[in-house]
Design a protein around this motif. Structure first.
Motif, PDB file in Angstrom:
ATOM      1  N   GLN A  35      11.832  59.654  62.646  1.00  0.00           N
ATOM      2  CA  GLN A  35      11.128  58.444  62.250  1.00  0.00           C
ATOM      3  C   GLN A  35      11.392  58.281  61.034  1.00  0.00           C
ATOM      4  O   GLN A  35      10.810  58.943  59.845  1.00  0.00           O
ATOM      5  N   GLU A  36      11.907  57.110  60.413  1.00  0.00           N
ATOM      6  CA  GLU A  36      12.437  56.727  59.181  1.00  0.00           C
ATOM      7  C   GLU A  36      12.972  55.199  59.136  1.00  0.00           C
ATOM      8  O   GLU A  36      13.555  54.876  60.041  1.00  0.00           O
ATOM      9  N   ALA A  37      12.697  54.764  58.135  1.00  0.00           N
ATOM     10  CA  ALA A  37      13.309  53.334  58.062  1.00  0.00           C
ATOM     11  C   ALA A  37      12.993  52.473  59.007  1.00  0.00           C
ATOM     12  O   ALA A  37      13.875  51.626  59.466  1.00  0.00           O
ATOM     13  N   GLY A  38      11.896  52.489  59.480  1.00  0.00           N
ATOM     14  CA  GLY A  38      11.494  51.563  60.501  1.00  0.00           C
ATOM     15  C   GLY A  38      11.796  51.803  61.940  1.00  0.00           C
ATOM     16  O   GLY A  38      11.646  50.940  63.026  1.00  0.00           O
ATOM     17  N   VAL A  39      12.439  52.899  62.240  1.00  0.00           N
ATOM     18  CA  VAL A  39      12.795  53.482  63.550  1.00  0.00           C
ATOM     19  C   VAL A  39      12.198  54.768  64.119  1.00  0.00           C
ATOM     20  O   VAL A  39      12.191  55.602  63.312  1.00  0.00           O
ATOM     21  N   LEU A  40      11.611  54.662  65.183  1.00  0.00           N
ATOM     22  CA  LEU A  40      11.169  55.804  65.731  1.00  0.00           C
ATOM     23  C   LEU A  40      11.947  56.162  67.102  1.00  0.00           C
ATOM     24  O   LEU A  40      11.724  55.221  67.875  1.00  0.00           O
ATOM     25  N   VAL A  41      12.326  57.400  67.047  1.00  0.00           N
ATOM     26  CA  VAL A  41      12.926  57.981  68.201  1.00  0.00           C
ATOM     27  C   VAL A  41      12.272  59.189  68.796  1.00  0.00           C
ATOM     28  O   VAL A  41      11.941  59.956  68.245  1.00  0.00           O
ATOM     29  N   THR A  42      11.797  58.997  70.066  1.00  0.00           N
ATOM     30  CA  THR A  42      11.097  60.149  70.948  1.00  0.00           C
ATOM     31  C   THR A  42      11.975  60.364  71.847  1.00  0.00           C
ATOM     32  O   THR A  42      13.107  60.223  72.097  1.00  0.00           O
ATOM     33  N   THR A  43      11.470  61.426  72.596  1.00  0.00           N
ATOM     34  CA  THR A  43      12.057  61.830  73.787  1.00  0.00           C
ATOM     35  C   THR A  43      12.358  60.873  74.722  1.00  0.00           C
ATOM     36  O   THR A  43      12.750  60.898  75.981  1.00  0.00           O
ATOM     37  N   GLU A  44      11.312  59.753  74.750  1.00  0.00           N
ATOM     38  CA  GLU A  44      11.291  59.019  76.080  1.00  0.00           C
ATOM     39  C   GLU A  44      11.645  57.425  75.614  1.00  0.00           C
ATOM     40  O   GLU A  44      12.387  56.703  76.499  1.00  0.00           O
ATOM     41  N   ARG A  45      11.633  57.139  74.348  1.00  0.00           N
ATOM     42  CA  ARG A  45      11.984  55.658  73.855  1.00  0.00           C
ATOM     43  C   ARG A  45      12.498  55.691  72.408  1.00  0.00           C
ATOM     44  O   ARG A  45      12.563  56.572  71.848  1.00  0.00           O
ATOM     45  N   VAL A  46      12.933  54.275  71.939  1.00  0.00           N
ATOM     46  CA  VAL A  46      13.342  54.156  70.720  1.00  0.00           C
ATOM     47  C   VAL A  46      12.608  52.747  70.238  1.00  0.00           C
ATOM     48  O   VAL A  46      12.575  51.849  71.055  1.00  0.00           O
ATOM     49  N   VAL A  47      11.965  52.937  69.220  1.00  0.00           N
ATOM     50  CA  VAL A  47      11.349  51.795  68.756  1.00  0.00           C
ATOM     51  C   VAL A  47      11.811  51.295  67.485  1.00  0.00           C
ATOM     52  O   VAL A  47      11.760  52.264  66.522  1.00  0.00           O
ATOM     53  N   ALA A  48      12.043  50.035  67.280  1.00  0.00           N
ATOM     54  CA  ALA A  48      12.810  49.718  66.042  1.00  0.00           C
ATOM     55  C   ALA A  48      12.900  48.063  66.176  1.00  0.00           C
ATOM     56  O   ALA A  48      12.873  47.451  67.124  1.00  0.00           O
ATOM     57  N   ARG A  49      12.473  47.497  64.991  1.00  0.00           N
ATOM     58  CA  ARG A  49      12.540  46.108  64.694  1.00  0.00           C
ATOM     59  C   ARG A  49      11.481  45.163  65.590  1.00  0.00           C
ATOM     60  O   ARG A  49      11.707  44.213  66.199  1.00  0.00           O
ATOM     61  N   GLY A  50      10.297  45.953  66.003  1.00  0.00           N
ATOM     62  CA  GLY A  50       9.337  45.452  66.754  1.00  0.00           C
ATOM     63  C   GLY A  50       9.701  45.652  68.271  1.00  0.00           C
ATOM     64  O   GLY A  50       8.767  44.827  69.065  1.00  0.00           O
ATOM     65  N   ARG A  51      10.533  46.133  68.796  1.00  0.00           N
ATOM     66  CA  ARG A  51      10.887  46.182  70.196  1.00  0.00           C
ATOM     67  C   ARG A  51      10.778  47.831  70.728  1.00  0.00           C
ATOM     68  O   ARG A  51      10.895  49.037  69.809  1.00  0.00           O
ATOM     69  N   THR A  52      10.800  48.049  71.737  1.00  0.00           N
ATOM     70  CA  THR A  52      10.671  49.319  72.398  1.00  0.00           C
ATOM     71  C   THR A  52      11.668  49.287  73.505  1.00  0.00           C
ATOM     72  O   THR A  52      11.742  48.498  74.409  1.00  0.00           O
ATOM     73  N   LEU A  53      12.450  50.365  73.561  1.00  0.00           N
ATOM     74  CA  LEU A  53      13.421  50.604  74.600  1.00  0.00           C
ATOM     75  C   LEU A  53      13.362  51.768  75.241  1.00  0.00           C
ATOM     76  O   LEU A  53      13.460  52.929  74.443  1.00  0.00           O
ATOM     77  N   LEU A  54      13.471  52.154  76.359  1.00  0.00           N
ATOM     78  CA  LEU A  54      13.192  53.588  77.079  1.00  0.00           C
ATOM     79  C   LEU A  54      14.618  53.897  76.854  1.00  0.00           C
ATOM     80  O   LEU A  54      15.922  53.396  77.193  1.00  0.00           O
ATOM     81  N   LEU A  55      14.798  55.283  76.517  1.00  0.00           N
ATOM     82  CA  LEU A  55      15.885  56.101  76.694  1.00  0.00           C
ATOM     83  C   LEU A  55      16.753  55.784  78.160  1.00  0.00           C
ATOM     84  O   LEU A  55      17.955  56.150  78.203  1.00  0.00           O
ATOM     85  N   ALA A  56      15.993  56.002  79.259  1.00  0.00           N
ATOM     86  CA  ALA A  56      16.480  55.808  80.473  1.00  0.00           C
ATOM     87  C   ALA A  56      17.526  54.442  80.543  1.00  0.00           C
ATOM     88  O   ALA A  56      18.353  54.620  81.507  1.00  0.00           O
ATOM     89  N   ASP A  57      17.271  53.489  79.906  1.00  0.00           N
ATOM     90  CA  ASP A  57      17.935  52.431  80.069  1.00  0.00           C
ATOM     91  C   ASP A  57      19.059  52.402  79.170  1.00  0.00           C
ATOM     92  O   ASP A  57      20.266  51.521  79.418  1.00  0.00           O
ATOM     93  N   VAL A  58      19.641  53.236  78.084  1.00  0.00           N
ATOM     94  CA  VAL A  58      20.276  53.278  77.393  1.00  0.00           C
ATOM     95  C   VAL A  58      21.663  53.720  77.995  1.00  0.00           C
ATOM     96  O   VAL A  58      21.678  54.803  78.630  1.00  0.00           O
ATOM     97  N   GLN A  59      22.805  52.773  78.166  1.00  0.00           N
ATOM     98  CA  GLN A  59      24.086  53.240  78.394  1.00  0.00           C
ATOM     99  C   GLN A  59      25.198  53.977  77.658  1.00  0.00           C
ATOM    100  O   GLN A  59      25.774  54.807  77.855  1.00  0.00           O
ATOM    101  N   ARG A  60      24.939  53.291  76.476  1.00  0.00           N
ATOM    102  CA  ARG A  60      26.058  54.027  75.350  1.00  0.00           C
ATOM    103  C   ARG A  60      25.336  53.689  74.111  1.00  0.00           C
ATOM    104  O   ARG A  60      24.670  52.484  73.750  1.00  0.00           O
ATOM    105  N   VAL A  61      25.767  54.394  72.873  1.00  0.00           N
ATOM    106  CA  VAL A  61      25.221  54.410  71.586  1.00  0.00           C
ATOM    107  C   VAL A  61      26.513  54.321  70.533  1.00  0.00           C
ATOM    108  O   VAL A  61      27.365  55.376  70.792  1.00  0.00           O
ATOM    109  N   GLU A  62      26.455  53.513  69.760  1.00  0.00           N
ATOM    110  CA  GLU A  62      27.577  53.446  68.790  1.00  0.00           C
ATOM    111  C   GLU A  62      27.096  52.992  67.463  1.00  0.00           C
ATOM    112  O   GLU A  62      26.008  52.364  67.186  1.00  0.00           O
TER     113      GLU A  62
END
Length: 166
Positions: A35-62
């Motif tokens: 949790q830093e610079a407006g980004v929250l990463v938990t074991t279940e989701r990523v929250v940034a820029r006012g949106r939430t994304l579940l980690l189960a939906d992530v296919q690739r990180v770059e």
């Protein structure tokens, strides 16, 4: 005649910025990883820029490096030095040129030259963390620190791998 003041109705309880939903606190089963610079990463989701994304939906990180374009700046600098300064030199010895026009043109060319040099000196690369899902790509975070962006990308990649193993 003076009328008594009426008490205004209470304001609605909707948030002032409805397009940015409030971040819900993590569930008890979620452990915050970053949790830093407006980004929250938990074991279940990523929250940034006012949106939430579940980690189960992530296919690739770059982590993407973005270099500013310097070709227009270099072209402007070259043109102003190769054409602007010689043209001003010819104007300086011309008898028909008014003194005010020559001085204004000289100031303009010098400002363009120094502006181009300043842009070249102050240019910096930026790094973007992008998460790819089936719905498309989502830019999560932008920073000037390459190591920070790579570490955050690795952290999210590990969290996605752990999430997929479950």
């Amino acid at each position: 005649m003076i009328e008594p003041l009426t008490v205004p109705a209470p304001l609605p309880t909707t948030p002032a910025f409805s397009e940015r939903p409030a971040v819900a606190p993590p569930a008890p089963s979620e452990a915050p990883l970053f949790q830093e610079a407006g980004v929250l990463v938990t074991t279940e989701r990523v929250v940034a820029r006012g949106r939430t994304l579940l980690l189960a939906d992530v296919q690739r990180v770059e982590s993407v490096r973005r270099t500013p374009r310097m070709l227009p700046v270099l072209a402007t600098l070259g043109l102003s030095m190769s054409v602007g300064l010689p043209a001003l030199s010819a104007l300086s010895v011309s008898a028909t040129t008014s003194r005010g026009f020559y001085e204004a043109a000289l100031i303009a060319v010098v400002l363009v030259i120094f502006g181009c040099i300043a842009r070249l000196v102050l240019a910096e690369e930026s790094y973007r963390l992008v998460l790819h899902t089936r719905a498309g790509a989502w830019r999560v975070h932008t920073c000037k620190d390459a190591q920070g962006s790579i570490r955050l990308a690795g952290l999210i990649q590990e969290a996605v791998a752990v999430r997929l193993r479950r």
